[in-house]
Write an enzyme that holds these catalytic residues in place. Sequence first.
Site, PDB file in Angstrom:
ATOM      1  N   ASN A 177       0.848  -1.202   0.000  1.00  0.00           N
ATOM      2  CA  ASN A 177       0.000   0.000   0.000  1.00  0.00           C
ATOM      3  C   ASN A 177       0.877   1.243   0.000  1.00  0.00           C
ATOM      4  O   ASN A 177       1.959   1.273   0.603  1.00  0.00           O
ATOM      5  CB  ASN A 177      -1.004  -0.005   1.159  1.00  0.00           C
ATOM      6  N   ILE A 178       0.401   2.250  -0.705  1.00  0.00           N
ATOM      7  CA  ILE A 178       1.151   3.505  -0.866  1.00  0.00           C
ATOM      8  C   ILE A 178       0.193   4.645  -0.522  1.00  0.00           C
ATOM      9  O   ILE A 178      -0.745   4.928  -1.288  1.00  0.00           O
ATOM     10  CB  ILE A 178       1.674   3.645  -2.311  1.00  0.00           C
TER      11      ILE A 178
ATOM     12  N   CYS B 175      -4.017   0.681  -2.600  1.00  0.00           N
ATOM     13  CA  CYS B 175      -3.877  -0.545  -1.808  1.00  0.00           C
ATOM     14  C   CYS B 175      -2.809  -1.467  -2.415  1.00  0.00           C
ATOM     15  O   CYS B 175      -2.503  -1.391  -3.611  1.00  0.00           O
ATOM     16  CB  CYS B 175      -5.193  -1.307  -1.785  1.00  0.00           C
TER      17      CYS B 175
ATOM     18  N   GLU C 261      -3.008  -4.599  -3.133  1.00  0.00           N
ATOM     19  CA  GLU C 261      -3.534  -5.480  -4.183  1.00  0.00           C
ATOM     20  C   GLU C 261      -3.561  -4.763  -5.527  1.00  0.00           C
ATOM     21  O   GLU C 261      -3.177  -5.300  -6.563  1.00  0.00           O
ATOM     22  CB  GLU C 261      -4.967  -5.934  -3.850  1.00  0.00           C
TER      23      GLU C 261
END
Length: 139
Positions: free
Chosen positions: A44-45, A55, A57
Amino acid sequence: MANDYTKIIKMAIKARKNSYSPYSSFKVGACLKDINGNLYTGCNIENAAFSPTNCAERTAFFKAVSEGIKEFECIAITGGSSVIKGYCPPCGVCRQVMMEFCNPEVFKIILAKSENDYKEILLKDLLPLGFGKMDLSIK
Ligand code: THU
């Protein structure tokens, strides 16, 4: 070995170390496997303006799709504050991104606390009656 998730879980745990999450301190790592066995990791960033946050994913999916890969087998997800205590289910937006590129009947989501403690769930069970390209009559 079929359904041996050790490697993708380990890689998700490793990717989590790169989480940029100064606002929530919630670190998430993911590892996405394509149908040829290639792996794409993500973390996540976060962002000071909050809504640009990505996220783990989606980071993994966008890395793969940006390299021309659009057929996937499964994704391992791992997350938590300092230590991983529980399973980290994907948010609704990530489920919808999965719906865009994956067959919900067969795409598997591996919610992992560790290589030995994980749950395997099909996308169709995490996003029942999901809206996808077939609803627009697009293949
Ligand atoms: N987060 C993910 O990376 N994946 C999820 O499935 C749930 C939430 C991130 C977003 C945000 O940086 C932090 O976790 C807290 O919501």
